[in-house]
Design a protein around this motif. Structure first.
Motif, PDB file in Angstrom:
ATOM      1  N   ASP A  29      -9.182   0.690 -16.571  1.00 27.39           N
ATOM      2  CA  ASP A  29     -10.570   0.226 -16.642  1.00 27.39           C
ATOM      3  C   ASP A  29     -10.649  -0.777 -17.792  1.00 27.39           C
ATOM      4  O   ASP A  29     -10.965  -0.438 -18.915  1.00 27.39           O
ATOM      5  CB  ASP A  29     -11.554   1.391 -16.805  1.00 27.39           C
ATOM      6  N   SER A  31     -12.112  -2.820 -19.826  1.00 26.14           N
ATOM      7  CA  SER A  31     -13.219  -3.371 -20.604  1.00 26.14           C
ATOM      8  C   SER A  31     -12.658  -4.215 -21.743  1.00 26.14           C
ATOM      9  O   SER A  31     -11.513  -4.063 -22.146  1.00 26.14           O
ATOM     10  CB  SER A  31     -14.109  -2.253 -21.140  1.00 26.14           C
ATOM     11  N   ASN A  37      -8.399  -0.526 -24.058  1.00 23.71           N
ATOM     12  CA  ASN A  37      -8.001  -0.797 -22.680  1.00 23.71           C
ATOM     13  C   ASN A  37      -7.131  -2.043 -22.583  1.00 23.71           C
ATOM     14  O   ASN A  37      -6.092  -2.039 -21.909  1.00 23.71           O
ATOM     15  CB  ASN A  37      -9.241  -0.950 -21.789  1.00 23.71           C
ATOM     16  N   ASN A  61     -15.002   2.413 -18.383  1.00 23.65           N
ATOM     17  CA  ASN A  61     -15.749   2.035 -19.582  1.00 23.65           C
ATOM     18  C   ASN A  61     -16.728   0.902 -19.302  1.00 23.65           C
ATOM     19  O   ASN A  61     -17.736   0.746 -19.995  1.00 23.65           O
ATOM     20  CB  ASN A  61     -14.790   1.628 -20.701  1.00 23.65           C
ATOM     21  N   TRP A 112     -20.534   9.656 -24.037  1.00 25.76           N
ATOM     22  CA  TRP A 112     -20.118   8.319 -23.603  1.00 25.76           C
ATOM     23  C   TRP A 112     -20.255   8.237 -22.096  1.00 25.76           C
ATOM     24  O   TRP A 112     -19.678   9.019 -21.363  1.00 25.76           O
ATOM     25  CB  TRP A 112     -18.688   8.041 -24.046  1.00 25.76           C
ATOM     26  N   GLY A 114     -19.783   5.216 -20.352  1.00 27.27           N
ATOM     27  CA  GLY A 114     -19.013   4.125 -19.809  1.00 27.27           C
ATOM     28  C   GLY A 114     -19.895   3.065 -19.188  1.00 27.27           C
ATOM     29  O   GLY A 114     -20.879   2.612 -19.778  1.00 27.27           O
ATOM     30  N   GLY A 180      -7.233   4.812 -16.960  1.00 26.51           N
ATOM     31  CA  GLY A 180      -8.678   4.933 -16.808  1.00 26.51           C
ATOM     32  C   GLY A 180      -9.003   6.047 -15.833  1.00 26.51           C
ATOM     33  O   GLY A 180      -8.155   6.889 -15.523  1.00 26.51           O
ATOM     34  N   ASN A 227     -12.148  10.000 -18.885  1.00 27.99           N
ATOM     35  CA  ASN A 227     -11.497   9.548 -17.655  1.00 27.99           C
ATOM     36  C   ASN A 227     -11.560  10.602 -16.554  1.00 27.99           C
ATOM     37  O   ASN A 227     -11.826  10.276 -15.387  1.00 27.99           O
ATOM     38  CB  ASN A 227     -10.041   9.176 -17.932  1.00 27.99           C
TER      39      ASN A 227
END
Length: 365
Positions: A29, A31, A37, A61, A112, A114, A180, A227
């Motif tokens: 993922d 980001s 990442n 994310n 979080w 994402g 991810g 994740n």
């Protein structure tokens, strides 16, 4: 099966000793710009021991389309536009943003979210003490990129079929590095039930056992990890597949690997493209979640503690939906759970030195 796993491990060691590159597919993922990442992908792109066959992108994310653009631009700045980028899943298999929002008052908030917004640990929203789902933008909107828009394009293909094609082209040679949410990998398994068996194994950043930390995200929810939480059904499918080997970088080890200003200062001494990218865009000082997973695949000696456990994910849709489940051999269920190598401790100086050296190194191509 044990004889096969030993043979594969010895073959990998022999290939490394002979200087042969190890084949890897990155699922991430992505980001950005910068951050864990992007830097984890850079670890594998910078290593002379690895050949990255491609990068598949999944929402996590951030939303997929924005992540694709960040990843393409990172490859341009890294002088590695030879590596294909393939868009994958936009949404989890079952979990939805609306369902998660509606469940929050009943099951409790998460720190979080994402792509779905900001959690209470976001500095701008700490006083609200609640997740802010309103900060998520449209899934297909790509905001202006601080690092500039890429000129290169992703492949006109979907991630699951790309993964399957690459594994079939290199049977028993490719490791999947899934950093991810696991939606793309689960879709590949649904399409090709032999996908896992044709790989060399899977490396993933996911799960949490009992991290020793004061971080508020884990002190009261030690089995929560983003994740797995973002797409629990995908994680369940992937963990039940018959991979030759499963290596999991847990929260337990990740929180022991901080990204420090001293590391950034050392990397910034280099004028090579990767170092310039890190110095310019990796402003967050948090944990090296995905970077450790990538480095541990390259050099297992940085892992100094692991637990061999049978692992799954809670799918009950209650307060622990998406949490990590584990068992030892003596108490595991009769269902088809698989053994994983869960990393829980590290040689921090060796890992830090390895990561800094890779970020300072010149591009391979």
């Amino acid at each position: 099966m044990k004889s096969l796993l030993l043979a594969l491990f010895l073959l990998a060691s022999l290939s490394s000793a002979l200087g042969e590159k190890r084949l890897v597919l990155i699922d991430q993922d992505g980001s950005g710009p910068g951050g864990s990442n992007q830097m984890s992908m850079m670890v594998l792109l910078q290593s002379s021991d690895a050949e990255v066959l491609g990068i598949t992108v999944v929402t996590g994310n951030a939303w997929r389309d924005e992540e694709v653009q960040h990843t393409l631009r990172m490859l341009e700045l890294m002088k590695r536009t030879d590596v294909p980028v393939v868009p994958g899943a936009v949404f989890p298999l079952v979990r939805t943003q609306q369902g998660t929002r509606l469940a929050t008052p009943l099951v409790g908030r998460v720190n979080w979210l994402g792509a779905w917004g900001a959690g209470p640990t976001d500095l701008e929203h700490q006083s609200e003490n609640k997740p802010d789902f309103s900060r998520s933008h449209d899934p297909y909107f790509v905001p202006p990129l601080p690092e500039g828009a890429p000129q290169t394009l992703p492949l006109d293909q979907d991630a699951a079929h790309f993964l399957i094609a690459q594994v079939h082209a290199h049977p028993h040679q490719v490791t999947i590095c899934a950093l991810g949410p696991l939606t793309n990998i689960a879709l590949a398994l649904a399409i090709d039930p032999h996908f896992a068996e044709l790989t060399r194994g899977i490396v993933m950043m996911g799960s949490s056992l009992n991290p020793q930390t004061a971080d508020p995200e884990f002190t009261t929810s030690p089995r929560h990890e983003f994740n797995f939480w973002f797409d629990p059904e995908a994680a369940h499918i992937v963990l039940r597949a018959h991979w030759p080997r499963i290596d999991v970088t847990t929260v337990d080890v990740s929180v022991k690997a901080p990204f420090t200003q001293q590391m950034v200062d050392q990397i910034a001494q280099s004028q090579n493209p990767a170092a310039r990218y890190v110095a310019s865009y990796s402003q967050e000082r948090y944990y090296l979640w995905d970077e450790f997973a990538a480095c541990a695949w390259l050099d297992a000696s940085i892992v100094t503690g692991e637990r061999q456990l049978y692992m799954d994910v809670d799918l009950s849709h209650g307060p622990s939906y998406g949490d990590t489940l584990t068992w030892t051999a003596s108490v595991k269920p009769d269902t088809d759970v698989q053994l994983v190598h869960a990393q829980v401790d590290l040689d921090l100086p060796k890992f830090t030195s390895m990561f800094v050296d890779l970020m300072k190194a010149p591009p391979l191509k």
